[in-house]
Write an enzyme that holds these catalytic residues in place. Structure first.
Site, PDB file in Angstrom:
ATOM      1  NE  ARG A   1      -4.459  -8.140   6.116  1.00  0.00           N
ATOM      2  CZ  ARG A   1      -4.671  -7.866   4.849  1.00  0.00           C
ATOM      3  NH1 ARG A   1      -3.826  -7.126   4.176  1.00  0.00           N
ATOM      4  NH2 ARG A   1      -5.741  -8.298   4.230  1.00  0.00           N
TER       5      ARG A   1
ATOM      6  CE  LYS B   1      -6.774 -11.858  -4.966  1.00  0.00           C
ATOM      7  NZ  LYS B   1      -5.762 -12.125  -3.920  1.00  0.00           N
TER       8      LYS B   1
ATOM      9  CG  HIS C   1       2.661 -12.502   2.795  1.00  0.00           C
ATOM     10  ND1 HIS C   1       2.896 -11.702   1.706  1.00  0.00           N
ATOM     11  CD2 HIS C   1       1.315 -12.653   2.867  1.00  0.00           C
ATOM     12  CE1 HIS C   1       1.751 -11.392   1.130  1.00  0.00           C
ATOM     13  NE2 HIS C   1       0.767 -11.943   1.826  1.00  0.00           N
TER      14      HIS C   1
ATOM     15  CB  SER D   1       0.341  -8.132  -2.053  1.00  0.00           C
ATOM     16  OG  SER D   1       0.952  -9.154  -1.311  1.00  0.00           O
TER      17      SER D   1
END
Length: 162
Positions: free
Chosen positions: A91, A41, A17, A128
């Site tokens: 990514r 979440k 990040h 994360s």
């Protein structure tokens, strides 16, 4: 002023990040790091803790503002903040496939463009979720997170396997 928004849950913020946000700060006059909450979440850290970790970590970079995104559409948040762009790190091609429809919708709703920045090769594996899982199982994540985040992980997480 050219303002961009870099949204994310940042639970916790990691070096991938940071790398994307720092590069965005070189492209825009101001980057608003908008800490979001997705109610679907389950978070390890509260929104206040995530904001505090991001502020502590990004404080030395000029032109960065960290704040809660609040509820509602990202496109509306960007309009309210006067942002001309959303910055998203990628990514992999699956990230692109996930982000592209949202980028198009955000542009159609508010005119805000999305700028995709590819992750540096040594961060493409980071998420994360993976950082938390490896840490919880006793793995060393010190090269993937800032020291203050590692200290917060150590203080709040019982580690198995160490």
């Amino acid at each position: 002023m050219r303002r961009a928004v870099c949204p994310g849950s940042f639970d916790p913020i990691h070096n991938g990040h940071l790398e994307v946000i720092a590069r965005a700060a070189n492209l825009f006059d101001e980057v608003v790091v908008a800490v979001s909450t997705n109610y679907a979440k389950k978070y390890r850290f509260s929104v206040e803790e995530r904001i505090e970790m991001a502020r502590r970590t990004l404080g030395a970079i000029s032109g960065i503002l960290v704040e809660p995104m609040g509820e509602g559409l990202l496109a509306e948040y960007c309009r309210q903040r006067g942002a001309s762009a959303i910055v998203k790190g990628l990514r992999s091609s699956s990230d692109f496939d996930y982000e592209l429809p949202m980028a198009i919708m955000n542009r159609q709703l508010s005119g805000v463009e999305t700028v995709f920045l590819p992750a540096e090769a040594h961060y493409v594996h980071l998420s994360s979720t993976l950082v938390k899982e490896v840490h919880d199982l006793g793995g060393d994540v010190s090269e993937f997170v800032p020291r203050s985040v590692l200290a917060r992980l150590d203080a709040t997480t019982p580690r198995r396997g160490s």
